[in-house]
Design a protein around this motif. Structure first.
Motif, short mmCIF file in Angstrom:
data_model
loop_
_atom_site.label_atom_id
_atom_site.label_comp_id
_atom_site.label_asym_id
_atom_site.label_seq_id
_atom_site.Cartn_x
_atom_site.Cartn_y
_atom_site.Cartn_z
N SER A 107 18.06 6.77 -34.39
CA SER A 107 17.78 6.72 -32.95
C SER A 107 17.30 8.04 -32.38
O SER A 107 16.98 8.13 -31.19
CB SER A 107 19.02 6.25 -32.19
OG SER A 107 20.09 7.16 -32.35
N GLU A 108 17.26 9.10 -33.18
CA GLU A 108 16.68 10.40 -32.79
C GLU A 108 17.30 10.97 -31.51
O GLU A 108 16.60 11.57 -30.68
CB GLU A 108 15.16 10.27 -32.65
CG GLU A 108 14.49 9.85 -33.94
CD GLU A 108 12.98 9.75 -33.85
OE1 GLU A 108 12.38 10.41 -32.97
OE2 GLU A 108 12.39 9.00 -34.65
N GLY A 109 18.60 10.78 -31.35
CA GLY A 109 19.28 11.36 -30.20
C GLY A 109 18.99 10.69 -28.89
O GLY A 109 19.31 11.23 -27.83
N THR A 110 18.43 9.49 -28.91
CA THR A 110 18.07 8.80 -27.67
C THR A 110 19.18 7.90 -27.14
O THR A 110 19.05 7.36 -26.03
CB THR A 110 16.81 7.94 -27.87
OG1 THR A 110 17.09 6.92 -28.84
CG2 THR A 110 15.63 8.78 -28.33
N LEU A 111 20.25 7.72 -27.90
CA LEU A 111 21.31 6.80 -27.49
C LEU A 111 22.64 7.48 -27.24
O LEU A 111 23.38 7.09 -26.33
CB LEU A 111 21.51 5.71 -28.55
CG LEU A 111 20.30 4.84 -28.90
CD1 LEU A 111 20.68 3.79 -29.93
CD2 LEU A 111 19.72 4.18 -27.66
N ALA A 112 22.99 8.48 -28.04
CA ALA A 112 24.33 9.07 -27.95
C ALA A 112 24.33 10.41 -28.67
O ALA A 112 23.40 10.75 -29.40
CB ALA A 112 25.36 8.13 -28.57
#
Length: 562
Positions: free
Chosen positions: A247-252
């Motif tokens: 998710s490349e740091g886009t969620l949590a």
């Protein structure tokens, strides 16, 4: 900028135990990664513990900080600007580097996100275990970064990707809720925000099942970020960890991970096969991939040439006696007994007796020499970035993935694109998985060459899709997220729904993978070359400003000498 100053002040007041900085030097260091891009953040946070991540995330929920954006960062090895952007960089690689628990009997380890992959395997080696996903950047890549990009590399056909070895993730959601991923049956979702997220994932997996099966390619690399195809397990349970991986740091924010481990193979052997030309090596790789090897890697003459000029070549020169070869396949076998290794080598050498596919000969490395050859291959990749002259082989279209049977014609088309633009390039990669890293050489201090980034990327993206593959097969999307809506097509709204479930205000690495508005574009982000143009070329006159402190020191020295 003032808003970020207020955010840092609020963090200190909330008991943040790590380090916070708005210094230009800290921000400049974290404005770049291993990509061609450079974006200056407003501030930097170096959390010291998981509670620091919770403090950061909790403040995001306050209305006065709804415009704050976080940019989670690992080791900075990303080749597509995954962690770059305006906002607050959250860098766990300085302090959150602990290996928390090793359970050798059950073969798992619990780590903080800043642990470096090679350091982890060094700690596991006395137990006879290792964390399997292999990377050329393993000496600096962090586990948190590997999870965020679902990283993999050499040997992925045998060992899989990072997500195949993640048992659970402890993640901090915007607002401060802590999510500990685990598979849950649809009728037994936990209460609260975790349950809400799982219900959304379950509904998408159910309602979009046919479309997911249609859009996700049946390849070793598949489509990560967000991996809708694997969030529902074969037994029907839903696991949020599947979408956090990649998710490349886009969620949590990743606070901790529990990882599956494998026994270290006792023996290994490496057969190095030489070819008349690079396309012959690619063509032959399809045959070699059927021989039961742990990995099959291809290297072109440019990469080998850089290695030959380096001091590391002395350790491996004996295994590469054919200096006229234009391509090399490295075929590795691993096993626990000498009989298994001998049988595997015998099968391959019997095949190599056939003078087909431009084969010129082969050599054999065993024992410690196998590691030396792989070390050469890893170092040669880094040497590409230090090539002489103003042009540098650059990683902006280097991780395309296609079905392995389509790799040879795909690369022929790729080379035609680069040749038509008059570009030199280096090639290496994981041919058994249908992935070849191609780095065109550009001088991005020359503004006239900037349009090549878009022309080449769009041409390669279209070529990969014609061959049933992807523009991003290994290194994440990052700035290339502009292509996500086209690739996912009618599934893109499902990605947006996943994003809203985790990050309702779009504060986590906005502009990457999915979001409510426009995504980052490859020519919409500043390039490092634009800053490099400010550096005078070698030999150019430099205006020197007199430093008052230096002048005073010189005056004092003269006075003492009188």
């Amino acid at each position: 900028m003032a808003q970020y100053g207020a955010f840092l002040s609020a963090l200190r007041g909330a008991g943040f135990t790590g380090e916070l900085s708005r210094a230009a030097s800290d921000r400049l260091v974290l404005a770049t990664d291993n990509s061609i891009y450079q974006v200056m953040p407003q501030a930097v946070a170096f959390p010291r513990e998981a509670r620091d991540l919770e403090r950061i995330a909790a403040l995001l929920a306050e209305p006065r900080f709804h415009d704050i954006a976080l940019r989670p960062r690992g080791g900075g090895t990303g080749t597509n600007g995954q962690s770059l952007g305006e906002g607050l960089v959250v860098d766990c690689s300085r302090h959150m580097t602990a290996i928390l628990e090793i359970n050798a009997a059950e073969r798992w380890v619990r780590v903080q996100p800043g642990v470096i992959k090679d350091h982890l395997n060094a700690a596991l080696a006395p137990h006879g275990l290792f964390f399997a996903p292999e990377l050329s950047t393993s000496s600096r890549a962090t586990i948190g970064g590997m999870i965020s990009t679902d990283a993999c590399g050499q040997g992925s056909c045998a060992y899989g990707k990072t997500s195949d070895h993640v048992l659970s993730v402890t993640a901090v959601l915007p607002g401060g809720d802590v999510l500990r991923t685990a598979p849950h049956a649809p009728g037994a979702f936990p209460p609260g925000r975790e349950g809400e997220i799982l219900r959304i994932l379950h509904r998408i997996a159910t309602e979009q099942a046919a479309l997911i099966a249609e859009r996700f390619p049946k390849m070793n690399r598949s489509l990560t970020g967000y991996d809708l195809a694997h969030m529902r397990r074969s037994d029907g349970r839903i696991d949020a960890g599947a979408v956090i991986c990649g998710s490349e740091g886009t969620l949590a924010l990743i606070a901790e991970a529990r990882l599956n481990l494998l026994p270290i193979p006792r023996l290994s052997a490496l057969v190095n096969i030489f070819y008349d030309d690079f396309q012959s090596a690619l063509r032959d790789a399809r045959v070699l991939a059927t021989m039961g090897a742990t990995s099959v890697e291809t290297v072109d003459s440019r990469v080998l040439g850089l290695a030959r000029a380096d001091v590391i070549w002395r350790e491996v020169a004996a295994f590469f006696p054919d200096e006229d070869a234009k391509g090399v396949n490295l075929v590795e076998f691993t096993a626990d007994s000498a009989e298994e290794i001998a049988a595997a080598i015998a099968r391959l050498t019997a095949e190599l007796a056939e003078p087909v596919n431009g084969r010129r000969g082969h050599s054999l490395a065993t024992g410690a020499d196998v590691g030396r050859v792989w070390a050469m291959r890893k170092k040669a990749v880094g040497l590409l970035g230090r090539a002489s002259g103003p042009k540098r082989p650059l990683p902006f279209v280097e991780d395309c993935a296609v079905p392995p049977e389509n790799l040879e014609p795909f690369i022929a088309g790729f080379r035609a694109i680069l040749d038509a633009e008059g570009l030199d390039y280096g090639m290496f990669g994981h041919v058994d998985a249908g992935v070849l890293h191609v780095r065109p050489a550009l001088d991005l201090t020359d503004p006239a060459q900037e349009p090549l980034i878009r022309r080449v990327t769009e041409a390669v993206q279209a070529l990969a899709r014609r061959h049933g593959g992807l523009l991003w097969g290994e290194h994440g999307k990052g700035v290339r997220s502009e292509f996500v809506p086209e690739v996912f097509g009618p599934l893109y709204p499902a990605l947006q729904e996943v994003k809203r479930a985790f990050d309702p205000r779009n504060q986590m690495n906005p502009g990457k993978i999915a979001g409510p508005g426009a995504l980052m574009a490859i020519d919409g982000v500043a390039l490092r070359g634009q800053s490099d143009r400010q550096i005078p070329p070698r030999g150019a006159p430099v205006m020197r400003r007199r430093c008052p402190a230096t002048a005073m020191a010189r005056a004092l020295r003269r006075r003492r000498q009188r």
